[in-house]
Write an enzyme that holds these catalytic residues in place. Structure first.
Site, short mmCIF file in Angstrom:
data_model
loop_
_atom_site.label_atom_id
_atom_site.label_comp_id
_atom_site.label_asym_id
_atom_site.label_seq_id
_atom_site.Cartn_x
_atom_site.Cartn_y
_atom_site.Cartn_z
N PRO A 114 -51.39 -49.55 -18.04
CA PRO A 114 -51.24 -50.24 -19.32
C PRO A 114 -51.19 -51.76 -19.15
CG PRO A 114 -49.31 -48.84 -18.83
CD PRO A 114 -50.28 -48.67 -17.71
N GLY A 118 -46.01 -54.92 -16.98
CA GLY A 118 -45.27 -55.05 -15.72
C GLY A 118 -45.78 -54.13 -14.63
N LEU A 119 -46.93 -53.49 -14.84
CA LEU A 119 -47.46 -52.59 -13.82
C LEU A 119 -48.63 -53.19 -13.05
CD1 LEU A 119 -47.18 -49.11 -15.60
CD2 LEU A 119 -45.93 -49.83 -13.58
N GLY A 120 -48.85 -54.47 -13.25
CA GLY A 120 -49.83 -55.17 -12.41
C GLY A 120 -51.28 -54.90 -12.78
N SER A 121 -51.55 -54.66 -14.06
CA SER A 121 -52.92 -54.29 -14.43
C SER A 121 -53.91 -55.41 -14.12
CB SER A 121 -52.99 -53.87 -15.89
OG SER A 121 -53.20 -54.96 -16.73
N ALA A 123 -53.80 -57.82 -11.86
CA ALA A 123 -54.04 -57.96 -10.41
C ALA A 123 -54.87 -56.80 -9.89
CB ALA A 123 -52.69 -58.02 -9.67
N ALA A 124 -54.61 -55.59 -10.41
CA ALA A 124 -55.35 -54.42 -9.91
C ALA A 124 -56.83 -54.52 -10.28
CB ALA A 124 -54.74 -53.14 -10.47
N ASP A 165 -47.77 -59.99 -7.36
CA ASP A 165 -48.60 -58.90 -7.88
C ASP A 165 -49.87 -58.71 -7.05
OD1 ASP A 165 -46.76 -58.76 -9.88
OD2 ASP A 165 -48.20 -58.76 -11.53
O1 PMV Z 1 -45.01 -58.78 -15.41
P1 PMV Z 1 -45.43 -58.58 -14.01
O2 PMV Z 1 -45.11 -57.26 -13.48
O3 PMV Z 1 -46.80 -59.04 -13.69
O4 PMV Z 1 -44.42 -59.42 -13.10
C1 PMV Z 1 -44.40 -60.74 -12.94
C2 PMV Z 1 -43.29 -61.09 -12.03
C3 PMV Z 1 -42.67 -62.43 -12.32
O5 PMV Z 1 -41.72 -62.65 -11.29
C4 PMV Z 1 -41.95 -62.41 -13.66
C5 PMV Z 1 -43.70 -63.53 -12.31
C6 PMV Z 1 -44.30 -63.79 -10.95
O6 PMV Z 1 -45.36 -64.41 -10.93
O7 PMV Z 1 -43.72 -63.42 -9.93
#
Ligand code: PMV
Length: 335
Positions: A114, A118-121, A123-124, A165
């Site tokens: 999704p 916060g699951l890194g979509s 970056a993936a 990420d």
């Molecule tokens: O929202 P996510 O899972 O992509 O997490 C980002 C993590 C943070 O620490 C909030 C930002 C970062 O760049 O590290």
């Protein structure tokens, strides 16, 4: 892959990258504190590149309704940026399609991760695209190079990303991450089980990161103390994970969640899921990632999660669903 002039596909390459969750240290990691993250292989981004009878490079991402020619997209579009950064010369030759049919390229992108949760979509998708392009032109890249390229795209998604990420998604292993330092793969003493609950609310990380920055700019002494506390939690968590003392991670999750609440990046929905998981017997729970929506995580004893496969809902899962979780993933962090 074989083919002919009659329009059959002459080549096709595929690459995938997993999702991820941050176990400890989000936000403070942007300010140089350590953080821990693990891959989540139950969700993934998948990219295929194939030669195309039409000229140019075409990007098809049906999940977001995108079917566009590369040069029709703005240069800061994250998907276009992956390709433009990969081919640093203007107008990469469509003849990189190696076959006779290959006037151009089709890049098909799908993902079960999704978006903005916060699951890194982001970056993936970047990592899978970079790997697929690298196979397409037969230009092998090290993990370090893939991660560095994906980091450039993270800047478009996040503004001032720490790099956690792209690192965990590229290496697909549990990592202990400190911004600007060489990656450290986390040694996992004994496996442990995490339940991931999704609020179903998408919240851009860029905004929560920028709000934390405003807090920090207004009172650096106060917030650096908070970030230090988060860093201490992440260091303790690393030791406990390495020593196989995973049951003692729960209290650290609870402490980390409290500090994230102070940073104003939790939300009523996340807090509700976190409380529901604890009430149902989770050893600890916290929000994960950028916050304000997205996912939370809970540490459970393996037998609580095993019930799911029976298929009787585990108490934690049932409680999360009652509290409004839109999706649940159960993942095991393995040595
Ligand atoms: O929202 P996510 O899972 O992509 O997490 C980002 C993590 C943070 O620490 C909030 C930002 C970062 O760049 O590290």
């Amino acid at each position: 892959m074989g083919g002919d002039r009659a329009g059959r596909i002459l080549f096709l390459v595929k690459a995938s990258a997993p999702g991820k969750i941050i176990l400890f240290g989000e936000h403070a990691v942007v300010y140089g504190q350590p953080a821990l993250a693990v891959p989540v292989t139950q969700v993934h981004a998948d990219v295929e590149v194939l030669d195309s009878p039409r000229a140019g490079i075409w990007i098809n991402a049906p999940d977001i309704g995108l079917h566009a020619k590369l040069n029709s997209l703005p240069s800061d579009h994250p998907l276009a940026a992956v390709i433009n950064n990969f081919f640093p010369h203007p107008n990469p030759s469509p003849k990189i399609g190696r076959g006779e049919r290959g006037e151009g390229l089709e890049i098909n992108i799908t993902s079960t991760i999704p978006v903005a949760s916060g699951l890194g979509s982001g970056a993936a998708v970047s990592v899978a695209m970079i790997r697929a392009l690298s196979s397409t032109v037969n230009r092998p890249l090290s993990d370090e190079q893939v991660s560095a390229m994906a980091y450039e795209i993270e800047k478009l998604h996040h503004g001032t990303p720490s790099g956690i990420d792209n690192t965990v998604v590229t290496y697909a292993k549990p990592v202990y991450f400190v911004k600007g330092q060489p990656i450290e793969i986390l040694k996992v003493g004994k496996p442990f089980t995490i339940v991931i609950g999704d609020t179903g609310i998408s919240a851009p990380t860029k905004e929560s990161v920028s709000d934390v920055r405003k807090l920090w700019e207004a009172d650096k002494t106060k917030w650096e103390k908070v970030f230090d506390e988060v860093g201490e939690i992440a260091k303790k968590a690393k030791e406990r994970i390495e020593d196989g003392e995973w049951e003692r991670l729960g209290e650290l999750m609870n402490q980390n969640h409290k500090l994230l609440q102070e940073m104003t990046v939790s939300s009523a929905e996340l807090d509700r899921l976190v409380s529901a998981a604890r009430d149902a017997g989770a050893l600890g729970a916290k929000m994960s990632g950028g916050g304000r929506g997205g996912n939370m995580i809970a540490l459970v004893k393996p037998e609580m999660a095993e019930a799911v496969s029976k298929p009787v809902l585990s108490e934690v899962e049932a409680s999360l669903r009652d509290a409004g979780a839109k999706n649940i993933i159960i993942t095991t962090v393995n040595p």
